[in-house]
Design an enzyme around this catalytic site. Structure first.
Site, mmCIF file in Angstrom:
data_model
loop_
_atom_site.group_PDB
_atom_site.id
_atom_site.type_symbol
_atom_site.label_atom_id
_atom_site.label_comp_id
_atom_site.label_asym_id
_atom_site.label_seq_id
_atom_site.Cartn_x
_atom_site.Cartn_y
_atom_site.Cartn_z
ATOM 1 N N GLU A 176 0.871 -1.233 0.007
ATOM 2 C CA GLU A 176 -0.046 -0.169 -0.026
ATOM 3 C C GLU A 176 0.908 1.047 -0.041
ATOM 4 O OE1 GLU A 176 -3.794 0.013 0.488
ATOM 5 O OE2 GLU A 176 -3.644 -1.851 -0.238
ATOM 6 N N HIS A 247 -4.330 1.585 7.410
ATOM 7 C CA HIS A 247 -3.054 1.533 7.109
ATOM 8 C C HIS A 247 -2.409 2.264 8.186
ATOM 9 C CE1 HIS A 247 -4.339 2.842 2.619
ATOM 10 N NE2 HIS A 247 -3.757 1.724 2.709
ATOM 11 N N CYS A 367 -2.876 11.379 3.740
ATOM 12 C CA CYS A 367 -3.136 10.329 2.776
ATOM 13 C C CYS A 367 -3.191 11.080 1.407
ATOM 14 C CB CYS A 367 -4.503 9.827 2.910
ATOM 15 S SG CYS A 367 -5.142 8.934 4.456
HETATM 16 O O1 SUG Z 1 -7.587 2.964 0.468
HETATM 17 N N1 SUG Z 1 -10.713 4.968 0.634
HETATM 18 C C1 SUG Z 1 -9.069 4.919 0.529
HETATM 19 C C2 SUG Z 1 -8.494 5.836 1.651
HETATM 20 C C3 SUG Z 1 -7.317 5.559 1.720
HETATM 21 C C4 SUG Z 1 -6.348 6.399 2.650
HETATM 22 N N2 SUG Z 1 -4.817 6.462 2.646
HETATM 23 C C5 SUG Z 1 -3.858 6.472 3.549
HETATM 24 N N3 SUG Z 1 -4.407 6.308 4.812
HETATM 25 N N4 SUG Z 1 -2.849 6.832 3.429
HETATM 26 C C6 SUG Z 1 -8.757 3.287 1.261
HETATM 27 O O2 SUG Z 1 -9.307 2.792 2.044
HETATM 28 C C7 SUG Z 1 -12.828 4.403 -0.111
HETATM 29 C C8 SUG Z 1 -13.424 4.527 -1.353
HETATM 30 C C9 SUG Z 1 -14.878 4.401 -1.352
HETATM 31 O O3 SUG Z 1 -15.160 3.846 -0.589
HETATM 32 O O4 SUG Z 1 -15.748 4.980 -2.255
HETATM 33 C C10 SUG Z 1 -11.124 4.386 -0.235
HETATM 34 O O5 SUG Z 1 -10.954 3.686 -1.123
#
Ligand code: SUG
Length: 445
Positions: A176, A247, A367
């Site tokens: 990730e 994460h 993020c």
């Molecule tokens: O991968 N949300 C992302 C959020 C990523 C956050 N990044 C870090 N923490 N670095 C994920 O879970 C949700 C999309 C949706 O449900 O429509 C989403 O992909």
């Protein structure tokens, strides 16, 4: 190697299909907000303003373009055919979950774009990038190729930058990106400690309630191919994952000599601290740990205190924490943040930034950005067309107001007009960012 270097940020520009589709199990905000209406326009403007804020503070800031969504090539690859509009229509009718994945604007979360090793830490003195394969979630697994194209566009000089392929996209090598990586150092240009945090082993029978998105073996492979020095691997707290820490950067952030983290972040906190101390050359790491008594995990996750940007503003001695406004709204998190700033510790200032549209999908200020440490020469070798300036901010604001919808409901994702608008927006964007007219698959078709 030691040299002068700065920490640049590259943020994912939020795309016109930003929506709440509930695509990420274990990401509580994503599940909670499923099917709510989103505002792509508000989202992109919030992201642009955050980029401008960082640029105004004196940190080099870059823009990573959104990906082509709806992702018609993906829908064709699973057998839908006809015109692009027909592909979209059939996919929504016959395979709505796949269609939703094909519409996600998830490349906005650039912390997941890649893992980066600065030249000070790599054996060949180049900056290394491994785009994350993001295999745990279907919608995110569609990102790495276009991400690689964006990184190649931003870092075009192969004598200074090595943009690798993503790791093979299998669960054993689930990766990730920088969301599970923290670099600590005395100064950006000096040899650092590369802390990589993993949730499970490749062949482990994982029995947690939510997926563990990063394997130990993926961390090993990335550090090996980057020939990175000062590597420390640590296991993510199982309780943290079960509580919604999808994460590590949801409960931990570090910068320079300081690691700021929640008590439950690591499975073995003492062991992790000892390993970091042992790997640190020429500096004494500072640990700022917040106990579960002061801040229950639930509050940490709901308010994203740790998903903040920890930066050194040029000319300032102590670090600044840039938190989402949700941190200010949560009394416990707010108290922790304000106490930090009032203490004599390494974090001397707290600022708040509004990224609510992204936050509702579990994406905070940290993020949205990929950190890249660059020497002066490396910075000069980046693609200037993608660098955020006052002028680019103004241009992209006008562009977004012209193309982005103020409101998007789940059913609107099937609208063929949205496909046209998105392509119109991205086509214009490639000229604004000097990306050529064949950057996106639809431009090459
Ligand atoms: O991968 N949300 C992302 C959020 C990523 C956050 N990044 C870090 N923490 N670095 C994920 O879970 C949700 C999309 C949706 O449900 O429509 C989403 O992909």
């Amino acid at each position: 190697m030691t040299s002068q270097a700065v920490e640049a940020n590259a943020d994912g520009l939020i795309g016109p299909t930003h929506s709440y589709a509930g695509l990420s199990p274990g990401n509580l905000a994503s599940s909670l907000n499923k099917a709510k209406a989103s505002s792509p326009r508000a989202a992109v403007l919030q992201g642009l303003d955050k980029m401008k804020m960082l640029a105004d503070l004196g940190l080099p800031q870059f823009v990573l373009p959104p990906h082509e969504r709806p992702n018609i090539p993906f829908l064709r690859s699973i057998g839908f055919s006809g015109t692009d509009a027909q592909v979209l229509e059939k996919a929504w009718k016959e395979a709505p979950t796949f269609a939703a994945a094909a519409c996600s604007a998830s490349p906005m979360w650039a912390a997941n774009a890649a893992t980066v090793t600065p030249s000070a830490d790599s054996a060949d003195d180049r900056v290394h990038f491994t785009p994350a394969n993001l295999v745990t979630n279907l919608h995110r697994s569609l990102e790495h190729q276009q991400t690689q194209a964006s990184l190649n566009a931003l870092f075009p000089d192969a004598s200074r930058f090595a943009v690798h392929d993503a790791l093979r996209p299998v669960g054993h090598l689930a990766d990730e990106g920088a969301a599970n990586h923290v670099r600590l150092c005395a100064d950006h240009g000096e040899r650092g400690v590369n802390l990589m945090v993993w949730g499970r082993e490749a062949f482990e029978a994982w029995d947690g309630p939510f997926p563990a998105r990063q394997t130990r073996e993926a961390c090993d492979a990335i550090m090996r191919r980057h020939s990175a020095s000062g590597v420390v691997l640590a296991r993510q707290g199982k309780a943290a994952i079960a509580g919604g820490t999808f994460h590590n950067d949801v409960v931990c952030v570090g910068a320079l000599d300081t690691l700021f983290f929640h008590e439950l972040a690591f499975e073995d906190t003492d062991g992790t601290k000892a390993a970091i101390r042992a790997a640190a050359q020429g500096f004494e790491p500072k640990f700022v740990e917040v106990s579960a008594a002061d801040l229950p995990l639930e509050d940490a996750i709901g308010s994203y205190l740790f998903n903040s940007m920890l930066i050194r503003i040029p000319g300032e001695d102590r670090l600044t924490l840039i938190c989402p406004t949700e941190t200010r709204d949560n009394p416990r998190s707010h108290a922790v943040a304000e106490n930090l700033a009032a203490s004599n510790g390494p974090i001397g200032r707290v600022e708040y930034v509004d990224v609510r549209q992204s936050m509702a999908n579990g994406g905070g200020p940290a993020c949205l950005r990929l950190r890249v440490v660059l020497t002066d020469d490396e910075l000069a070798a980046t693609n200037g067309g993608m660098r955020m300036t006052e002028e680019l901010h103004a241009r992209l604001t006008v562009w977004a107001l012209r193309w982005y919808r103020d409101e998007l409901r789940p059913a609107d994702l099937a609208d063929p007009l949205l496909l046209e608008e998105s392509r119109g927006a991205l086509d214009e964007l490639t000229s604004i960012l000097h990306l050529g007219n064949d950057f996106y698959p639809f431009q090459r078709a």
